[in-house]
Design a protein around this motif. Structure first.
Motif, mmCIF file in Angstrom:
data_model
loop_
_atom_site.group_PDB
_atom_site.id
_atom_site.type_symbol
_atom_site.label_atom_id
_atom_site.label_comp_id
_atom_site.label_asym_id
_atom_site.label_seq_id
_atom_site.Cartn_x
_atom_site.Cartn_y
_atom_site.Cartn_z
ATOM 1 N N ILE A 119 -19.768 23.296 30.392
ATOM 2 C CA ILE A 119 -20.027 21.866 30.224
ATOM 3 C C ILE A 119 -19.917 21.442 28.767
ATOM 4 N N THR A 120 -20.402 22.273 27.856
ATOM 5 C CA THR A 120 -20.488 21.850 26.450
ATOM 6 C C THR A 120 -19.310 22.266 25.583
ATOM 7 N N THR A 121 -18.498 23.207 26.048
ATOM 8 C CA THR A 121 -17.388 23.673 25.197
ATOM 9 C C THR A 121 -16.025 23.456 25.824
ATOM 10 N N THR A 122 -15.972 22.920 27.042
ATOM 11 C CA THR A 122 -14.689 22.650 27.687
ATOM 12 C C THR A 122 -14.706 21.259 28.307
ATOM 13 N N ASP A 123 -13.535 20.826 28.750
ATOM 14 C CA ASP A 123 -13.411 19.562 29.468
ATOM 15 C C ASP A 123 -13.129 19.804 30.951
ATOM 16 N N VAL A 124 -13.490 20.978 31.437
ATOM 17 C CA VAL A 124 -13.277 21.305 32.852
ATOM 18 C C VAL A 124 -14.030 20.298 33.725
ATOM 19 N N PRO A 125 -13.386 19.723 34.742
ATOM 20 C CA PRO A 125 -14.074 18.774 35.634
ATOM 21 C C PRO A 125 -15.305 19.404 36.276
ATOM 22 N N PHE A 126 -16.315 18.586 36.544
ATOM 23 C CA PHE A 126 -17.578 19.112 37.068
ATOM 24 C C PHE A 126 -17.409 19.751 38.446
ATOM 25 N N ALA A 127 -16.465 19.272 39.231
ATOM 26 C CA ALA A 127 -16.214 19.904 40.527
ATOM 27 C C ALA A 127 -15.741 21.342 40.331
ATOM 28 N N GLN A 128 -14.928 21.557 39.305
ATOM 29 C CA GLN A 128 -14.446 22.905 39.020
ATOM 30 C C GLN A 128 -15.551 23.761 38.412
ATOM 31 N N VAL A 129 -16.383 23.169 37.562
ATOM 32 C CA VAL A 129 -17.532 23.891 37.019
ATOM 33 C C VAL A 129 -18.420 24.393 38.159
ATOM 34 N N THR A 130 -18.625 23.525 39.143
ATOM 35 C CA THR A 130 -19.445 23.888 40.304
ATOM 36 C C THR A 130 -18.939 25.169 40.937
ATOM 37 N N ALA A 131 -17.628 25.246 41.192
ATOM 38 C CA ALA A 131 -17.054 26.442 41.813
ATOM 39 C C ALA A 131 -17.129 27.643 40.890
ATOM 40 N N MET A 132 -16.930 27.428 39.593
ATOM 41 C CA MET A 132 -16.883 28.543 38.641
ATOM 42 C C MET A 132 -18.243 29.185 38.420
ATOM 43 N N THR A 140 -21.670 25.602 45.815
ATOM 44 C CA THR A 140 -20.764 25.016 46.791
ATOM 45 C C THR A 140 -20.727 23.501 46.753
ATOM 46 N N GLU A 141 -21.745 22.860 46.198
ATOM 47 C CA GLU A 141 -21.807 21.403 46.157
ATOM 48 C C GLU A 141 -22.026 20.934 44.726
ATOM 49 N N GLN A 142 -21.316 19.872 44.326
ATOM 50 C CA GLN A 142 -21.511 19.349 42.980
ATOM 51 C C GLN A 142 -22.926 18.813 42.803
ATOM 52 N N SER A 143 -23.522 18.350 43.891
ATOM 53 C CA SER A 143 -24.906 17.880 43.804
ATOM 54 C C SER A 143 -25.845 19.032 43.445
ATOM 55 N N ALA A 144 -25.510 20.247 43.892
ATOM 56 C CA ALA A 144 -26.330 21.416 43.548
ATOM 57 C C ALA A 144 -26.228 21.706 42.057
ATOM 58 N N LEU A 145 -25.034 21.518 41.494
ATOM 59 C CA LEU A 145 -24.872 21.688 40.049
ATOM 60 C C LEU A 145 -25.711 20.664 39.302
ATOM 61 N N THR A 146 -25.677 19.418 39.761
ATOM 62 C CA THR A 146 -26.445 18.360 39.096
ATOM 63 C C THR A 146 -27.934 18.682 39.111
ATOM 64 N N ARG A 147 -28.446 19.100 40.265
ATOM 65 C CA ARG A 147 -29.877 19.445 40.357
ATOM 66 C C ARG A 147 -30.227 20.616 39.437
ATOM 67 N N ALA A 148 -29.347 21.625 39.413
ATOM 68 C CA ALA A 148 -29.624 22.801 38.581
ATOM 69 C C ALA A 148 -29.622 22.441 37.099
ATOM 70 N N VAL A 149 -28.648 21.653 36.664
ATOM 71 C CA VAL A 149 -28.574 21.281 35.251
ATOM 72 C C VAL A 149 -29.774 20.420 34.855
ATOM 73 N N ARG A 150 -30.208 19.535 35.736
ATOM 74 C CA ARG A 150 -31.416 18.741 35.446
ATOM 75 C C ARG A 150 -32.633 19.656 35.300
ATOM 76 N N ARG A 151 -32.717 20.666 36.143
ATOM 77 C CA ARG A 151 -33.860 21.596 36.071
ATOM 78 C C ARG A 151 -33.795 22.408 34.778
ATOM 79 N N TRP A 152 -32.601 22.829 34.378
ATOM 80 C CA TRP A 152 -32.450 23.652 33.184
ATOM 81 C C TRP A 152 -32.612 22.852 31.893
ATOM 82 N N TYR A 153 -32.003 21.672 31.837
ATOM 83 C CA TYR A 153 -31.877 20.962 30.567
ATOM 84 C C TYR A 153 -32.463 19.556 30.579
ATOM 85 N N GLY A 154 -33.000 19.111 31.718
ATOM 86 C CA GLY A 154 -33.642 17.810 31.784
ATOM 87 C C GLY A 154 -32.685 16.638 31.751
ATOM 88 N N GLN A 155 -31.421 16.872 32.022
ATOM 89 C CA GLN A 155 -30.445 15.794 32.046
ATOM 90 C C GLN A 155 -29.287 16.176 32.962
#
Length: 338
Positions: A293-306, A310-325
């Protein structure tokens, strides 16, 4: 990225590349390995880069038996202080135990151990050589490592040691006759592990000319002067998850299978060290997500898979839990839009 390897493990490779018509500096550099570092005991290189170099050089130089050729021109001295301890062991069994305990000093990515005979013949055992960071050792690396183990055993015993057969996990890269000529025994391919099948009594064979005092001095040096320690179970699980994240299922069953243990046993051992599989996986995902997220411009859908979600919403929830945003905020705050 993987663990590091003492560059002495590739000693002699630049000369071999040159003899085969290649560029001794450019070819290693293509895989991130400075040619000047290979002959220095004080240098370390990535074990993954070393394996890729061996595989790439064999292909580029049209030399499928490159691993065997490199093993043929090396000796136990590439192991540095560990070689002194091994050469001065009382028996081959003692030497193998010493190698099993301290091979991590040479490379945490490699192990040597005794295993039951895979062919179930009485009075036979296997001397197994394997990697901790690959599902199977790359073919040229397997040829090289097992070939060197064979040569070192001959030197320690003082000649032929009753080798029954050789197992390799890959298909023959070179003509089978080349393998049988090198090992002097039947070689079987497509096997579960890279190993030498030897008489069980071999572990009791004496190593002549050794000195108990020199062995103790070498062991003391390894224990007190080298800060590296054998990778813990947590570190090994972390390494395996980092390597497989986004490409294979990140579940405890797959990792336990790679470590040749039961998932419940793995969970118990992790609990005893104060952690859990889920905590390690969460930490590995957190580090990977932050980097992407911070060093590349990879789309968030691709970040989710990497990161193995399985769901971009899961990535959003995890990042909020880790970093508060949210992921978008994290990227914007690290790289403000002008």
């Amino acid at each position: 990225m993987g663990s590091m390897l003492r560059a002495a493990g590739l000693r002699g490779l630049p000369d071999l590349i040159e003899e085969l018509g290649g560029d001794r500096e450019a070819l290693p550099a293509r895989y991130g390995v400075p040619a000047a570092a290979v002959d220095s005991d004080n240098e370390v290189i990535s074990s993954n880069d070393a394996a890729r170099l061996l595989q790439g050089a064999a292909a580029a130089l049209n030399c499928p038996d490159l691993g065997l050729r490199l093993a043929a021109r090396q000796d136990i001295a590439i192991l540095g202080p560990l070689a002194v301890a091994i050469e001065n062991s009382a028996t081959l069994g003692d030497a193998l135990d010493c190698a099993g305990r301290f091979l991590f000093v040479h490379s945490p990515a490699l192990t040597i151990d005794q295993v039951p005979d895979p062919s179930h013949r009485p009075g036979v055992i296997g001397l197994r050589y394997r990697g901790t960071e690959w599902d199977a050792l790359p073919p040229v690396a397997a040829d090289h490592g097992l070939g060197l183990l064979h040569r070192i055993t001959i030197v320690l015993i003082g000649g032929r040691y009753g080798l029954r057969s050789v197992h390799l996990p890959h298909r023959p890269a070179a003509p089978v006759a080349r393998y049988t000529e090198f090992f002097g025994a039947d070689v079987r391919f497509g096997q579960a592990d890279a190993l030498l099948r030897v008489p069980a009594t071999l572990v009791d064979a004496p190593i002549t000319g050794g000195s108990r005092m020199l062995r103790d001095v070498a062991l003391d040096y390894l224990k007190s002067h080298l800060p590296a320690t054998a990778p813990t179970l947590e570190v090994r699980v972390r390494q395996l998850l980092t390597r497989s994240l986004g490409s294979t299922p990140a579940d405890i069953t797959a990792i336990a299978r790679h470590l040749r243990t039961h998932p419940r046993t793995l969970q118990r051992r992790l609990a005893a060290s104060g952690t859990t599989f889920d905590k390690i996986l969460d930490s590995v995902r957190r580090e990977a997500a932050h980097r992407l997220i911070t060093t590349t411009d990879v789309p968030f859908a691709q970040v989710t898979a990497m990161v193995g979600l399985t769901e971009q919403s899961a990535l959003t929830r995890a990042v909020r839990r880790w970093y508060g945003q949210a992921p978008r905020e994290l990227r914007r705050n690290i790289h403000p839009v002008p």
